[in-house]
Design a protein around this motif. Sequence first.
Motif, PDB file in Angstrom:
ATOM      1  N   ASN A  43      -2.017  -3.825  -7.039  1.00  0.00           N
ATOM      2  CA  ASN A  43      -1.612  -4.473  -5.788  1.00  0.00           C
ATOM      3  C   ASN A  43      -0.904  -5.806  -6.012  1.00  0.00           C
ATOM      4  OD1 ASN A  43      -2.936  -2.809  -3.437  1.00  0.00           O
ATOM      5  ND2 ASN A  43      -4.448  -2.884  -5.059  1.00  0.00           N
ATOM      6  N   SER A  73      -5.325  -2.749  -1.149  1.00  0.00           N
ATOM      7  CA  SER A  73      -4.468  -3.372  -0.136  1.00  0.00           C
ATOM      8  C   SER A  73      -4.594  -2.645   1.201  1.00  0.00           C
ATOM      9  CB  SER A  73      -3.002  -3.387  -0.594  1.00  0.00           C
ATOM     10  OG  SER A  73      -2.538  -2.080  -0.850  1.00  0.00           O
ATOM     11  N   LYS A  74      -4.806  -1.327   1.142  1.00  0.00           N
ATOM     12  CA  LYS A  74      -4.949  -0.557   2.381  1.00  0.00           C
ATOM     13  C   LYS A  74      -6.230  -0.945   3.117  1.00  0.00           C
ATOM     14  CE  LYS A  74      -4.023   2.513   5.500  1.00  0.00           C
ATOM     15  NZ  LYS A  74      -2.923   2.289   6.472  1.00  0.00           N
ATOM     16  N   GLY A  94      -3.574   2.189  -4.361  1.00  0.00           N
ATOM     17  CA  GLY A  94      -3.303   1.235  -3.287  1.00  0.00           C
ATOM     18  C   GLY A  94      -4.421   1.064  -2.295  1.00  0.00           C
ATOM     19  N   TYR A 113      -9.260   7.835   2.994  1.00  0.00           N
ATOM     20  CA  TYR A 113      -8.095   7.360   2.248  1.00  0.00           C
ATOM     21  C   TYR A 113      -7.299   8.440   1.515  1.00  0.00           C
ATOM     22  CZ  TYR A 113      -4.948   4.481  -0.415  1.00  0.00           C
ATOM     23  OH  TYR A 113      -3.800   3.934  -0.932  1.00  0.00           O
ATOM     24  N   GLY A 154       0.807  -1.213   0.000  1.00  0.00           N
ATOM     25  CA  GLY A 154       0.000   0.000   0.000  1.00  0.00           C
ATOM     26  C   GLY A 154       0.842   1.265   0.000  1.00  0.00           C
ATOM     27  N   GLN A 166       1.114   4.208  -2.799  1.00  0.00           N
ATOM     28  CA  GLN A 166       0.725   5.565  -2.429  1.00  0.00           C
ATOM     29  C   GLN A 166       1.762   6.601  -2.859  1.00  0.00           C
ATOM     30  OE1 GLN A 166       0.119   5.336   1.789  1.00  0.00           O
ATOM     31  NE2 GLN A 166      -1.716   4.072   1.597  1.00  0.00           N
TER      32      GLN A 166
END
Length: 311
Positions: A47, A272-273, A269, A226, A29, A33
Amino acid sequence: MSDNVAHALAGAGGGIISMAVTYPLITVGTRLQVQRNNNDAAAYSGNMDALRKIFEREGVAGLFSGLESAVFGAAVTNGVYYYFFEAVKGAFEQASKRKAMTTVESMVSGAVAGAMTCVITNPIWVVNTRLTVKQKQLRAAGSSAAAAADAQPSTLQAFADIVREEGVLSLWQGIVPALILVINPIIQYTAFEQLKNRVERVRKLGSLDFFVLGAISKLCATAITYPYIMIKSRMQLKQSKNASERYSSLADGLRKVIAQEGIAGLYKGIESKLLQSVLTASFLFMSKEALFSYAVKLLIILGARRSVASA
């Protein structure tokens, strides 16, 4: 002694467990980012591509770059957060004579705890963000996987390098978006407390309940905040001399990302985050509740807390 310290110790232990279990997802992640150039040969397309490339180029060690600082950070972050959250929660309960907080009281408790945690722990996460992307930078410079691993600085070395090269205040890079992101734990813990209170009216909660409630509350919080998480990660990196890649503020970062990468750039990302955040919160809440009784027993053994019988 109040239970605040026991909650802090249990929270620290839960943070360590949840961080260690989910760290590869954090690596993926964070790399996504901070990635700006999607057309670079070493860029990650998503990802799964990031996970595959990190493993192929850097080995298992690459997926755990910066784990040392992250585990330390998780322990301190959750310890500090739970200490202040329980302290404010206790004050509200004592003043109102109620066993459960209202939604507003939950939000205030989360805000105070979150702000204190941000200020105290921001240097740890600045160091961790740098370490997480360091291996990729070393590999991009032509170093072999073994050489990159050897050249990877320790947490203390990275800390000292940042202070020497950029000054002490650089350890608080990204503090503004981090403080704004206090809304994340406010949403998370408010949702968790209110859901927990509703379930407790019907039956006693078990480990699976804490796991599920932690997942639901964190999913809501991360999905909402996010873009700010992504900007914070970029601001915690060493700032580029290129004006187009340097963010002077949160608003400047949001504006430049949208202009250069589009709205989708704000959500790099996120898959995955979300998975990492949900699993981390689930394991954290579940293990924290399980560890609380052990933390109380430890404090009693150390003489720092009286047993219920002798209280």
